[in-house]
Design a protein around this motif. Structure first.
Motif, PDB file in Angstrom:
ATOM      1  N   SER A  20       0.823  -1.214   0.000  1.00 28.90           N
ATOM      2  CA  SER A  20       0.000   0.000   0.000  1.00 28.90           C
ATOM      3  C   SER A  20       0.850   1.255   0.000  1.00 28.90           C
ATOM      4  O   SER A  20       0.367   2.329  -0.365  1.00 28.90           O
ATOM      5  N   VAL A  21       2.111   1.130   0.424  1.00 22.99           N
ATOM      6  CA  VAL A  21       3.040   2.263   0.404  1.00 22.99           C
ATOM      7  C   VAL A  21       4.258   1.872  -0.428  1.00 22.99           C
ATOM      8  O   VAL A  21       4.649   0.700  -0.446  1.00 22.99           O
ATOM      9  N   PRO A  22       4.869   2.831  -1.128  1.00 21.10           N
ATOM     10  CA  PRO A  22       6.052   2.490  -1.916  1.00 21.10           C
ATOM     11  C   PRO A  22       7.268   2.278  -1.026  1.00 21.10           C
ATOM     12  O   PRO A  22       7.339   2.777   0.095  1.00 21.10           O
ATOM     13  N   ALA A  23       8.223   1.536  -1.542  1.00 21.52           N
ATOM     14  CA  ALA A  23       9.498   1.344  -0.862  1.00 21.52           C
ATOM     15  C   ALA A  23      10.474   2.428  -1.300  1.00 21.52           C
ATOM     16  O   ALA A  23      10.318   3.033  -2.359  1.00 21.52           O
ATOM     17  N   SER A  24      11.485   2.636  -0.479  1.00 17.35           N
ATOM     18  CA  SER A  24      12.520   3.617  -0.787  1.00 17.35           C
ATOM     19  C   SER A  24      13.785   2.893  -1.227  1.00 17.35           C
ATOM     20  O   SER A  24      14.233   1.947  -0.564  1.00 17.35           O
ATOM     21  N   LEU A  25      14.356   3.330  -2.337  1.00 16.89           N
ATOM     22  CA  LEU A  25      15.614   2.775  -2.850  1.00 16.89           C
ATOM     23  C   LEU A  25      16.623   3.914  -2.959  1.00 16.89           C
ATOM     24  O   LEU A  25      16.531   4.746  -3.867  1.00 16.89           O
ATOM     25  N   PRO A  26      17.580   4.030  -2.028  1.00 17.87           N
ATOM     26  CA  PRO A  26      18.556   5.124  -2.078  1.00 17.87           C
ATOM     27  C   PRO A  26      19.332   5.143  -3.394  1.00 17.87           C
ATOM     28  O   PRO A  26      19.648   4.085  -3.950  1.00 17.87           O
ATOM     29  N   LEU A  27      19.637   6.341  -3.873  1.00 18.62           N
ATOM     30  CA  LEU A  27      20.364   6.476  -5.140  1.00 18.62           C
ATOM     31  C   LEU A  27      21.743   5.834  -5.082  1.00 18.62           C
ATOM     32  O   LEU A  27      22.285   5.427  -6.111  1.00 18.62           O
ATOM     33  N   LEU A  28      22.318   5.725  -3.888  1.00 20.70           N
ATOM     34  CA  LEU A  28      23.654   5.156  -3.746  1.00 20.70           C
ATOM     35  C   LEU A  28      23.630   3.675  -3.381  1.00 20.70           C
ATOM     36  O   LEU A  28      24.685   3.088  -3.099  1.00 20.70           O
ATOM     37  N   ALA A  29      22.450   3.055  -3.394  1.00 20.52           N
ATOM     38  CA  ALA A  29      22.331   1.648  -2.995  1.00 20.52           C
ATOM     39  C   ALA A  29      22.559   0.706  -4.174  1.00 20.52           C
ATOM     40  O   ALA A  29      21.793  -0.236  -4.413  1.00 20.52           O
ATOM     41  N   PHE A  30      23.628   0.980  -4.930  1.00 16.52           N
ATOM     42  CA  PHE A  30      24.022   0.162  -6.073  1.00 16.52           C
ATOM     43  C   PHE A  30      25.527  -0.082  -5.985  1.00 16.52           C
ATOM     44  O   PHE A  30      26.270   0.762  -5.452  1.00 16.52           O
ATOM     45  N   GLU A  31      25.983  -1.194  -6.494  1.00 17.22           N
ATOM     46  CA  GLU A  31      27.413  -1.502  -6.444  1.00 17.22           C
ATOM     47  C   GLU A  31      28.229  -0.399  -7.129  1.00 17.22           C
ATOM     48  O   GLU A  31      27.976  -0.046  -8.274  1.00 17.22           O
ATOM     49  N   GLY A  32      29.197   0.135  -6.426  1.00 20.33           N
ATOM     50  CA  GLY A  32      30.096   1.133  -6.987  1.00 20.33           C
ATOM     51  C   GLY A  32      29.491   2.505  -7.186  1.00 20.33           C
ATOM     52  O   GLY A  32      30.132   3.389  -7.773  1.00 20.33           O
ATOM     53  N   ALA A  33      28.268   2.731  -6.701  1.00 20.53           N
ATOM     54  CA  ALA A  33      27.606   4.014  -6.940  1.00 20.53           C
ATOM     55  C   ALA A  33      28.246   5.125  -6.115  1.00 20.53           C
ATOM     56  O   ALA A  33      28.595   4.937  -4.952  1.00 20.53           O
ATOM     57  N   THR A  34      28.418   6.285  -6.746  1.00 20.00           N
ATOM     58  CA  THR A  34      28.865   7.502  -6.073  1.00 20.00           C
ATOM     59  C   THR A  34      27.915   8.619  -6.474  1.00 20.00           C
ATOM     60  O   THR A  34      27.052   8.436  -7.348  1.00 20.00           O
ATOM     61  N   ARG A  35      28.082   9.785  -5.884  1.00 20.35           N
ATOM     62  CA  ARG A  35      27.194  10.899  -6.229  1.00 20.35           C
ATOM     63  C   ARG A  35      27.387  11.341  -7.672  1.00 20.35           C
ATOM     64  O   ARG A  35      26.487  11.922  -8.269  1.00 20.35           O
ATOM     65  N   LYS A  36      28.557  11.054  -8.226  1.00 19.18           N
ATOM     66  CA  LYS A  36      28.814  11.441  -9.614  1.00 19.18           C
ATOM     67  C   LYS A  36      28.605  10.294 -10.595  1.00 19.18           C
ATOM     68  O   LYS A  36      28.481  10.511 -11.798  1.00 19.18           O
ATOM     69  N   ASN A  37      28.564   9.079 -10.075  1.00 21.08           N
ATOM     70  CA  ASN A  37      28.454   7.907 -10.948  1.00 21.08           C
ATOM     71  C   ASN A  37      27.468   6.922 -10.334  1.00 21.08           C
ATOM     72  O   ASN A  37      27.814   6.137  -9.457  1.00 21.08           O
ATOM     73  N   ARG A  38      26.235   6.988 -10.790  1.00 20.33           N
ATOM     74  CA  ARG A  38      25.188   6.128 -10.260  1.00 20.33           C
ATOM     75  C   ARG A  38      24.162   5.850 -11.344  1.00 20.33           C
ATOM     76  O   ARG A  38      24.037   6.620 -12.303  1.00 20.33           O
TER      77      ARG A  38
END
Length: 202
Positions: free
Chosen positions: A62-80
């Motif tokens: 009933s509510v959406p889940a949250s997926l952080p932008l940095l929650a990926f392998e090797g993700a950075t603020r400049k590369n995600r």
């Protein structure tokens, strides 16, 4: 050594287990349609919105889940990854609490992607949670036979979603239908269905 801790079921159904190299996984198999998340569950979601630090993802609640932008392998603020609204993503649950919105990650317990991440193209179908649990158990006859006959990709979410991709739209749909129709089949019946599928896909 001390005896294993007792486990208490929080829902009704039949008990099942699968043994890996390091651990044995136990679960209660039922066919509930409403998904109730648990930590470490693999799920398939659809991106609903993007915010400054996270995506909002539909995982069938009933509510959406949250997926952080940095929650990926090797993700950075400049590369995600740059997921768009409507993108399909394979993730695992990291927060599952009745008083909090669920949270996801696309990083496995090893610290690597482990198959989690964006699911590009392919075909997404829904199934009961009982079938999803069986497909993930490593004991599915239909996945075994299909894997011997076709080159295809599959992702299975405990939230009752299955994603399939192969070399053609026709074959992808045939494989998806075979998986959905396999729930109550014996191994012999699953093999027979896979053989019929092979002929129909030519």
């Amino acid at each position: 050594t001390s005896p294993p801790a007792a486990a208490t079921a929080s829902k009704s159904g039949s008990s099942s287990s699968s043994k890996g190299e390091m651990t044995t996984r136990y679960w209660v198999q039922n066919d509930q349609r409403r998904y109730l998340p648990a930590v470490h569950d693999p799920v398939i979601g659809v991106v609903l919105a993007r915010h400054s630090d996270s995506y909002k993802v539909d995982i069938g609640m009933s509510v959406p889940a949250s997926l952080p932008l940095l929650a990926f392998e090797g993700a950075t603020r400049k590369n995600r990854p740059n997921l768009q609204v409507g993108s399909t993503v394979y993730a695992r649950v990291t927060v599952a609490h009745k008083d909090m919105d669920p949270e996801l990650t696309c990083v496995g317990s090893s610290g690597r992607s482990d198959g989690f991440g964006a699911l590009n193209d392919g075909y997404l179908v829904r199934c009961g949670s009982g079938l999803a649990q069986h497909l993930l158990s490593g004991q599915s006859a239909i996945l075994k036979y299909l894997g011997k006959m076709f080159a295809y990709e599959v992702a299975i979410g405990l939230n009752g979603r299955v994603w399939v991709k192969s070399d053609s739209v026709k074959r992808t749909i045939l494989i998806s239908n075979a998986i959905l129709n396999s729930e109550h089949l014996t191994a012999a019946q699953a093999h027979e269905m896979a053989q019929r599928l092979l002929k129909a896909s030519d």
